[in-house]
Enzyme design. Structure first.
Site, PDB file in Angstrom:
ATOM      1  N   ASN A 212      63.280  32.550  -7.598  1.00 20.47           N
ATOM      2  CA  ASN A 212      62.335  33.091  -7.088  1.00 20.47           C
ATOM      3  C   ASN A 212      60.847  33.341  -7.455  1.00 20.47           C
ATOM      4  O   ASN A 212      60.439  33.625  -8.634  1.00 20.47           O
ATOM      5  CB  ASN A 212      62.929  35.163  -7.774  1.00 20.47           C
ATOM      6  CG  ASN A 212      61.966  36.209  -7.057  1.00 20.47           C
ATOM      7  OD1 ASN A 212      60.978  36.107  -6.066  1.00 20.47           O
ATOM      8  ND2 ASN A 212      61.477  37.248  -7.459  1.00 20.47           N
TER       9      ASN A 212
ATOM     10  N   GLY B  59      59.368  38.480 -16.874  1.00 25.02           N
ATOM     11  CA  GLY B  59      57.881  37.852 -16.711  1.00 25.02           C
ATOM     12  C   GLY B  59      56.857  38.058 -18.290  1.00 25.02           C
ATOM     13  O   GLY B  59      55.876  38.237 -18.116  1.00 25.02           O
TER      14      GLY B  59
ATOM     15  N   LYS C 270      58.317  34.440  -5.659  1.00 25.01           N
ATOM     16  CA  LYS C 270      57.477  35.745  -5.752  1.00 25.01           C
ATOM     17  C   LYS C 270      56.335  35.348  -4.812  1.00 25.01           C
ATOM     18  O   LYS C 270      56.361  34.656  -3.898  1.00 25.01           O
ATOM     19  CB  LYS C 270      56.620  36.516  -6.850  1.00 25.01           C
ATOM     20  CG  LYS C 270      58.075  36.562  -8.057  1.00 25.01           C
ATOM     21  CD  LYS C 270      57.837  37.096  -9.055  1.00 25.01           C
ATOM     22  CE  LYS C 270      58.758  37.660 -10.538  1.00 25.01           C
ATOM     23  NZ  LYS C 270      59.047  38.180 -10.977  1.00 25.01           N
TER      24      LYS C 270
ATOM     25  N   GLU D  39      68.757  41.952 -14.054  1.00 26.62           N
ATOM     26  CA  GLU D  39      67.417  41.710 -14.959  1.00 26.62           C
ATOM     27  C   GLU D  39      66.976  42.791 -15.385  1.00 26.62           C
ATOM     28  O   GLU D  39      66.463  44.137 -14.598  1.00 26.62           O
ATOM     29  CB  GLU D  39      66.666  41.595 -13.317  1.00 26.62           C
ATOM     30  CG  GLU D  39      67.114  40.358 -12.819  1.00 26.62           C
ATOM     31  CD  GLU D  39      66.092  39.733 -11.887  1.00 26.62           C
ATOM     32  OE1 GLU D  39      65.451  38.431 -12.193  1.00 26.62           O
ATOM     33  OE2 GLU D  39      64.855  40.474 -10.953  1.00 26.62           O
TER      34      GLU D  39
ATOM     35  N   GLU E  57      60.448  44.776  -8.955  1.00 27.87           N
ATOM     36  CA  GLU E  57      59.148  44.719  -8.367  1.00 27.87           C
ATOM     37  C   GLU E  57      59.239  45.572  -7.509  1.00 27.87           C
ATOM     38  O   GLU E  57      58.288  46.817  -6.458  1.00 27.87           O
ATOM     39  CB  GLU E  57      58.630  43.714  -8.420  1.00 27.87           C
ATOM     40  CG  GLU E  57      57.953  42.813  -9.632  1.00 27.87           C
ATOM     41  CD  GLU E  57      58.634  41.188  -9.916  1.00 27.87           C
ATOM     42  OE1 GLU E  57      58.224  40.991  -8.454  1.00 27.87           O
ATOM     43  OE2 GLU E  57      58.169  40.817 -10.604  1.00 27.87           O
TER      44      GLU E  57
ATOM     45  N   SER F 185      63.003  36.076 -17.916  1.00 26.05           N
ATOM     46  CA  SER F 185      62.180  35.038 -18.785  1.00 26.05           C
ATOM     47  C   SER F 185      63.302  34.283 -19.394  1.00 26.05           C
ATOM     48  O   SER F 185      62.949  33.581 -20.035  1.00 26.05           O
ATOM     49  CB  SER F 185      61.318  36.052 -19.533  1.00 26.05           C
ATOM     50  OG  SER F 185      60.860  36.443 -19.271  1.00 26.05           O
TER      51      SER F 185
ATOM     52  N   HIS G  52      64.886  43.938  -5.897  1.00 28.59           N
ATOM     53  CA  HIS G  52      63.922  43.219  -7.142  1.00 28.59           C
ATOM     54  C   HIS G  52      63.436  44.168  -7.803  1.00 28.59           C
ATOM     55  O   HIS G  52      62.770  45.341  -7.016  1.00 28.59           O
ATOM     56  CB  HIS G  52      63.132  42.246  -6.953  1.00 28.59           C
ATOM     57  CG  HIS G  52      62.896  41.405  -8.121  1.00 28.59           C
ATOM     58  ND1 HIS G  52      61.108  41.781  -8.636  1.00 28.59           N
ATOM     59  CD2 HIS G  52      62.425  40.535  -8.865  1.00 28.59           C
ATOM     60  CE1 HIS G  52      60.909  41.113  -9.737  1.00 28.59           C
ATOM     61  NE2 HIS G  52      62.265  40.822  -9.843  1.00 28.59           N
TER      62      HIS G  52
HETATM   63  C1  PEP Z   1      62.013  37.822 -11.874  1.00 27.63           C
HETATM   64  O1  PEP Z   1      61.919  38.189 -11.538  1.00 27.63           O
HETATM   65  O2  PEP Z   1      63.454  37.877 -10.530  1.00 27.63           O
HETATM   66  C2  PEP Z   1      61.470  37.127 -13.052  1.00 27.63           C
HETATM   67  C3  PEP Z   1      63.578  36.955 -13.306  1.00 27.63           C
HETATM   68  O3  PEP Z   1      60.926  36.404 -13.285  1.00 27.63           O
HETATM   69  P1  PEP Z   1      60.652  36.073 -14.520  1.00 27.63           P
HETATM   70  O4  PEP Z   1      61.588  34.517 -15.198  1.00 27.63           O
HETATM   71  O5  PEP Z   1      59.591  35.236 -14.704  1.00 27.63           O
HETATM   72  O6  PEP Z   1      61.579  36.602 -16.002  1.00 27.63           O
END
Ligand code: PEP
Length: 255
Positions: free
Chosen positions: A9, A173, A11, A167, A97, A213, A95
């Site tokens: 992803n 992040g 973003k 998630e 966000e 992460s 997601h």
């Molecule tokens: C995401 O935004 O779906 C995600 C898992 O981000 P990150 O791997 O940067 O934590």
């Protein structure tokens, strides 16, 4: 038999030139991978061009969002048929966000989910608790309620065509990954929920990704858990070496 699936992803990151060179690098370096499904989800404005660059490769193209209506006066939105038109196979929905910043509710995610499935695209539906919810002991309740609301009205067949992504918001992040045991506990619980709403067989065949992460050096231990079927990767999907490392870690796992 569930296949491992690694999706990136991106973003709102990378410009046109970097997007293209990343995709070209991935096509080259992941060419030989046949036992893991792979996708990248770039910003919408680059989907058409990157779809052409991915054509004929083993890497699928995904969008980060879609609108639930087929066409009309919805300024700024993109329909599922438009995404299909430019070569998308996957769409990320709900997601954290989008839920937190853009106010997406389970009902909105559910409407989008039905539209994505009707268009013949594969949805990747995200769920996950905040740090406060985890600390309050509400993880199971929050994740179950997001699943029930987001997946409402799906048939068995539609459920099997839907990918879920657990998630935890506190791990996205932040560099803080859920431990394999923490992630596995939630994945197992999602599967139990699916069994009670659908059937044991359906629950055993739905792909459930972990996101938060994930990096090349922690992917192997997370992906080795019995109920973790892959990863939705944010930051580490923006660099060739790190995304390649995660996919390569997945190729070595036998379940
Ligand atoms: C995401 O935004 O779906 C995600 C898992 O981000 P990150 O791997 O940067 O934590």
């Amino acid at each position: 038999m569930r296949r491992l699936f690694i999706a990136g992803n991106w973003k709102m990151n990378l410009d046109r030139g970097h997007s293209l060179s990343l995709v070209q690098g991935l096509v080259e370096s992941l060419r030989g991978v046949s036992n893991v499904d792979i996708a990248v989800c770039p910003p919408a404005v680059y989907l058409g061009e990157l779809g052409k660059a991915l054509h004929g490769s083993n890497i699928g193209l995904g969008a980060q969002n879609a609108y639930s209506k087929p066409e009309g006066a919805f300024t700024g939105e993109i329909s599922c048929s438009m995404l299909k038109d430019v070569g998308c196979r996957y769409v990320i929905l709900g997601h954290s966000e989008r839920r937190a910043i853009f106010g997406e509710t389970d009902q909105m995610v559910n409407e989008k989910l039905h539209a994505v499935l009707a268009a013949g695209l594969t949805p990747i539906v995200c769920v996950g608790e905040t740090l406060q919810q985890r600390e309050n002991g509400q993880t199971q309740q929050v994740v179950r309620s997001q699943c029930v609301g987001s997946l409402a009205g799906l048939s068995h067949d539609q459920m099997l065509k839907t990918v879920l992504a657990y998630e935890p918001v506190w791990a996205i992040g932040t560099g803080k990954t859920a431990t394999p045991a923490q992630a596995e506990e939630v994945h197992q619980d999602i599967r139990n929920l699916l069994e009670s709403h659908f059937s044991r067989e359906t629950s055993q065949n739905v792909i459930i990704l972990y996101g938060g992460s994930v990096k090349a050096d922690n992917a192997q231990e997370l992906l080795s858990e019995p109920n973790i079927d892959g990863a939705l990767v944010g930051g580490a999907s923006l660099k060739l070496d790190s995304f390649e490392g995660i996919v390569k870690a997945a190729t070595s796992i036998k379940k």
